[in-house]
Design a protein around this motif. Sequence first.
Motif, PDB file in Angstrom:
ATOM      1  N   THR A   1       0.893  -1.365  -0.046  1.00 23.19           N
ATOM      2  CA  THR A   1       0.222   0.071   0.250  1.00 23.19           C
ATOM      3  C   THR A   1       0.924   1.362   0.064  1.00 23.19           C
ATOM      4  O   THR A   1       0.237   2.030  -0.582  1.00 23.19           O
ATOM      5  CB  THR A   1      -1.054   0.357   1.259  1.00 23.19           C
ATOM      6  OG1 THR A   1      -0.049  -0.388   2.466  1.00 23.19           O
ATOM      7  CG2 THR A   1      -1.774  -0.652   1.035  1.00 23.19           C
ATOM      8  N   VAL A   2       2.323   0.900   0.228  1.00 21.88           N
ATOM      9  CA  VAL A   2       2.497   2.392   0.459  1.00 21.88           C
ATOM     10  C   VAL A   2       3.636   2.592  -1.035  1.00 21.88           C
ATOM     11  O   VAL A   2       3.745   3.911  -1.409  1.00 21.88           O
ATOM     12  CB  VAL A   2       4.178   2.127   2.092  1.00 21.88           C
ATOM     13  CG1 VAL A   2       4.571   3.414   1.346  1.00 21.88           C
ATOM     14  CG2 VAL A   2       3.447   2.187   2.823  1.00 21.88           C
ATOM     15  N   SER A   3       3.947   1.166  -0.980  1.00 17.60           N
ATOM     16  CA  SER A   3       4.838   1.722  -2.472  1.00 17.60           C
ATOM     17  C   SER A   3       4.265   2.021  -3.783  1.00 17.60           C
ATOM     18  O   SER A   3       4.467   3.113  -4.531  1.00 17.60           O
ATOM     19  CB  SER A   3       5.481   0.207  -2.746  1.00 17.60           C
ATOM     20  OG  SER A   3       4.481  -0.028  -3.658  1.00 17.60           O
ATOM     21  N   ILE A   4       2.326   1.844  -3.860  1.00 21.13           N
ATOM     22  CA  ILE A   4       1.500   2.236  -4.674  1.00 21.13           C
ATOM     23  C   ILE A   4       0.977   3.349  -4.050  1.00 21.13           C
ATOM     24  O   ILE A   4       0.265   4.448  -5.163  1.00 21.13           O
ATOM     25  CB  ILE A   4       0.275   1.029  -5.029  1.00 21.13           C
ATOM     26  CG1 ILE A   4       0.513  -0.692  -4.521  1.00 21.13           C
ATOM     27  CG2 ILE A   4      -0.770   1.391  -5.732  1.00 21.13           C
ATOM     28  CD1 ILE A   4      -0.468  -1.001  -4.788  1.00 21.13           C
ATOM     29  N   GLY A   5       1.243   3.986  -3.089  1.00 23.16           N
ATOM     30  CA  GLY A   5       1.073   4.891  -2.680  1.00 23.16           C
ATOM     31  C   GLY A   5      -0.304   5.210  -2.203  1.00 23.16           C
ATOM     32  O   GLY A   5      -1.076   6.202  -2.262  1.00 23.16           O
TER      33      GLY A   5
END
Lengths: 336, 336, 508
Positions: free
Chosen positions: B292-296
């Motif tokens: 979720t962090v890397s997808i933003g």
Amino acid sequence: MIDVTAPPGTPPAKARNRVLKQNRRHVPVLATLALLIIMYAVGVANYRGFSDTQVVLNIFVDNAFLLVVAAGMTFVILTGGIDLSVGAVVALTTTVAATLLHAGWPAAVVLPLVLLIGTVLGLGMGAVIHFFQVEPFIATLAGMFLARGIALLINRNSIPITDGFWTAMAEERIRFGPGVFISTSVVIALIVVLIGAYVLAYTRFGRTVYAIGGSADSALLMGLPVGRTRIAVYTLSGFCSALGGVLYSFYMSSGYSLNAQGMELDAIAAVVIGGVLLTGGSGYLFGTVLGVLVLGLIQTIITFQGTLSSWWTRIVVGVLLFAFIVLQRAVTRRTR
Amino acid sequence: MSFVRHRLFWPAAILVALLASNIFFSSGFFSITVHDGHLYGSIIDILRRSAPLILVGIGMTLVIATGGIDLSVGSVMAISGALACLLIGDLDNQNSVTGVLLACAAGIALSLVLGIWNGALVASIGIQPIIATLILMVAGRGIAQLITDGQILNVTSAPYKVIGAGYTIALPVSVLIAAGMVAIAVVLTRRTALGLLIEAVGGSPTASRLAGIQARRLTIMVYVFSAICAGIAGLIYSSNVSSADSNAAGNLIELDAILAVVIGGTRLTGGRFSLAGTVLGAVLIETLNVTTVSIGIPVETTLLFKAIVVIVLCLVQSAAFRAKVLRRPSRVGASA
Amino acid sequence: MGSRPPVLEMTGIRKVFPGVTALDDVDFRLLPGEVHALMGENGAGKSTLIKVLTGVYGTDGGEIRLGGAAVLFGSPLQAQQAGISTVYQEVNLCTNLSVAENIFIGREPRTLGRIRWAEMRRRAVELLARLDLTLDVSAPLSTYSLAIQQMVAIARAIDIDAKVLILDEPTSSLDASEVAQLFAVMRRLKDAGVAILFVSHFLDQVYEVADRMTVLRNGRLIGEYRTADLPQMQLVARMIGKDLEALEELESQPRSSARELERGPLIAKAVGLGRTGGIAPFDMEIHAGEVVGLAGLLGSGRTEMARLFFGADRADTGHLEIDGKPLVLRSPRTAMAHGIGFSSENRRTEGVVAELSVRENIILALQAARGWTRPIARRRQDELVDKYVKALNIRPADPDMPVRNLSGGNQQKVLLARWLITEPRLLIIDEPTRGIDVGAKAEIQRIVAELADGGTAVLFVSAELDEVLRLSHKIEVLRDRRLVEELDNTDDVDADRVMRTIAGGVAQ
């Protein structure tokens, strides 16, 4: 006539024993009451100003929202269930209310809407628990994730509330004399408690709640609407959580998605300390009120003490939980 | 199609899909580089972050397999980290390896005692597991704060830092510790008869008693094991941040751990358990957080996702749901 | 008899569960103002019939007419509203509520939704007075004895204006004076025109209170009789399932060689062993190589007796002597340490662990005895499991299949295998052949005989008298929770003889 209160051929001790047994059911509530009185006496004896009426009233003011949430939890626990979602629903309610008010919605729309959201969430959890026979613990855990997740999704930050109605409700004081007052939230909480107590004692729904807690199988065979009642208590708990959330937002004058973390534990602790049997079927809403007061009084004493740190609250609550759970265990073992 | 039927197929498939989706957002996601003889990369990072959850999860798996649950793991994590940091802080030389080892041993030993407490409440006094462990869940964080005197205890100890953030033989030490504990758990349950006896007790307590199994001792053992795992996880957590934070350590980890266990295919009602499944579940949850962090998208959506996972898994496990909605007849024994 | 039209008439009732036909073309009728006993052994279909009647189960065929009109109940509530009330063996009331509430909950007198407590209590007192009872109606029900709770359940049932009152095993936990009190109430209700369906396994009680009876066996109707026309002996024969001619025929068959016994050393001896509410104190000896059969009707205390030998329940009087040494059985583990094994009658809930494999179920007891630190090596497991899967002909012969997928007969064999590998000196087997097919039944009987030949002492419990007669060297006859007679199974002992004792006739 066969008089069973004093059956022929049985020693009178048996009859006396029966009366004792009957009284034993009140032991947890009486213990809580005694605890409360002792704690208050200790407070009055040790700290200056503790005997002020306002000290007691402040406990109500500071815990009005907990009282409402715990009232809903009492219904759930009386059926032998549990509701872990209450804290998250409180947070969701404050967040939604603050967001909508911030966006300029009128309070007259926002208030019913947030209450409806909580109620529907409770209804959903109750339905899953009843129709799919999912453990209450798990179903309400999912509800907790869901409510907290939605709240965080709406806004991660604290949102101030400036709506006229909200601030009026927050600031309105009902005064009994100079420096002696309660907030409107306290009035609302007390009304909730009174209605709840009436429902439990005087309506078919209330008695069915006790019956389910006593034995759900028997209740079913006695032709009671077990499913409907079970769904209703979770719905009611959802509503109470939402109402608690509204009171919380009065109290804080803001909405925040991380509000009320762990409030489910406080509510459960208040209910248990108030003498409601965790397995269901026994206890009073009045006991829950006492439980909330005990929690509030612990905090007050620790504040007055000044040198005691806040974490003592948790330890004391833990110790009380332990004591009351063991007490319940002892009481139920003997009545069976 | 038999691999589709495997109980770990779906969690594994979701894990692969999640990992794969990262490729679109960070091209170097799967690259693992070697720096100073240490492996670096997103995958390694996920494993490193999973270590505490894996530890807590395997302990929880054994508890759940006996038909219980342990809500106190987060509190135990906080306590063990607090004690270790307190002792290290008192050392004349914080970099003394012996001193750090002794401090860690003390943390684990205290966890063991807490495990005995939980186990005794459940097995000896006969309190429902969810209630019994609730006591320590509430009081535990207070105890941790008592140990640290309410402060966040910072330590500057190189040897202690190694546990959570160090590397050895090219891998993070925390991952190796978690792997080691998993190995111990597997050996303990599958190389001895412990696993079989636990599954029998969880599967049918009555039948187990009549087969001569002493459930009481087993029950205490699994709560002790769970507490030890949580204690070690607490050390890793506090070592990683070089401090003991009684509020943040292991906050809500009990829910993630239960989730990991359920994703891993172990039923909440007890019986058959899968340690590999729990490890998979724990890695899946951490991957979700990283993704979720890397997808933003906001981190908070993971809560929503968890809610959905809990609901779906519970519904799939619910016999009532299968009967009502999926209309899949439950398997009936072939007639003789 | 046909003068009054029946209040309830069930015709051609059929109920099928997966793999079992629980009721097959059963007729049943109930006249107003009679006490009608429903008789049958375990698995005869009594409780299924009651559950069909009260709407707990649907039917797979047949018709129910109440007061002449065809009815079909979807739930116990609907049945209640139509005037069919049930009082179950396990009192199905909420003991945490008050006596008055237990009578009226769901039908409380109310004004605008508010319960009128005072009126409710007053009416409860009146209603109980009709049953000759004076109770503190605001006290929680849990403060009263089971007998009183039973009466309160009846009070609740009759307040609904029941036309039909079903009493399912109401006397099983009552003492003699309480039973008399209950019967007085029943007669009073009968005189008021209520039709009472009475289920009890105490024959004396049935003969005391019932006007007529219907006998079921294996889900089939055996017949409907006037109590006065059917001697106790004949009733037992019909329940157990051999009519007298057939039994005599059986007698003429050559007896199994197992009858001739060289009595081995004494293994276990019960001295005044007993448990309140379970089985009255009894003495008994079991020798090596001996099959001791327990005969008696359902509820006669045979299971309770068997459980005491294993410590599955704790005895509250007397003690057990193993090899001449007194032994207090605190748990099954102690019994196992002395070489005793026990296979329960409830094989699904107390026997096999459904989700574990055949292999795991078989080694479970042996492993428990060894403790978790000493696992049985995989190769040894394979040997043991293979040996017994073959020897007992367990099908399918796949050791890794979950036991829940096996049929009842094969689950029973798995359970036997579990105990056989522990090489017990005394094996207690409770109802191993119930609900399994004929082939498996014969195999299990063969295993029991072989065990005894090999020197194991066997305590064998079965509802089927011919099975007990065929296998046992010694028969212990139980009636009403009491050991009433011990018979050496010699040629002059036959089913007739045993049944006479069961039925309560004078022993020769």
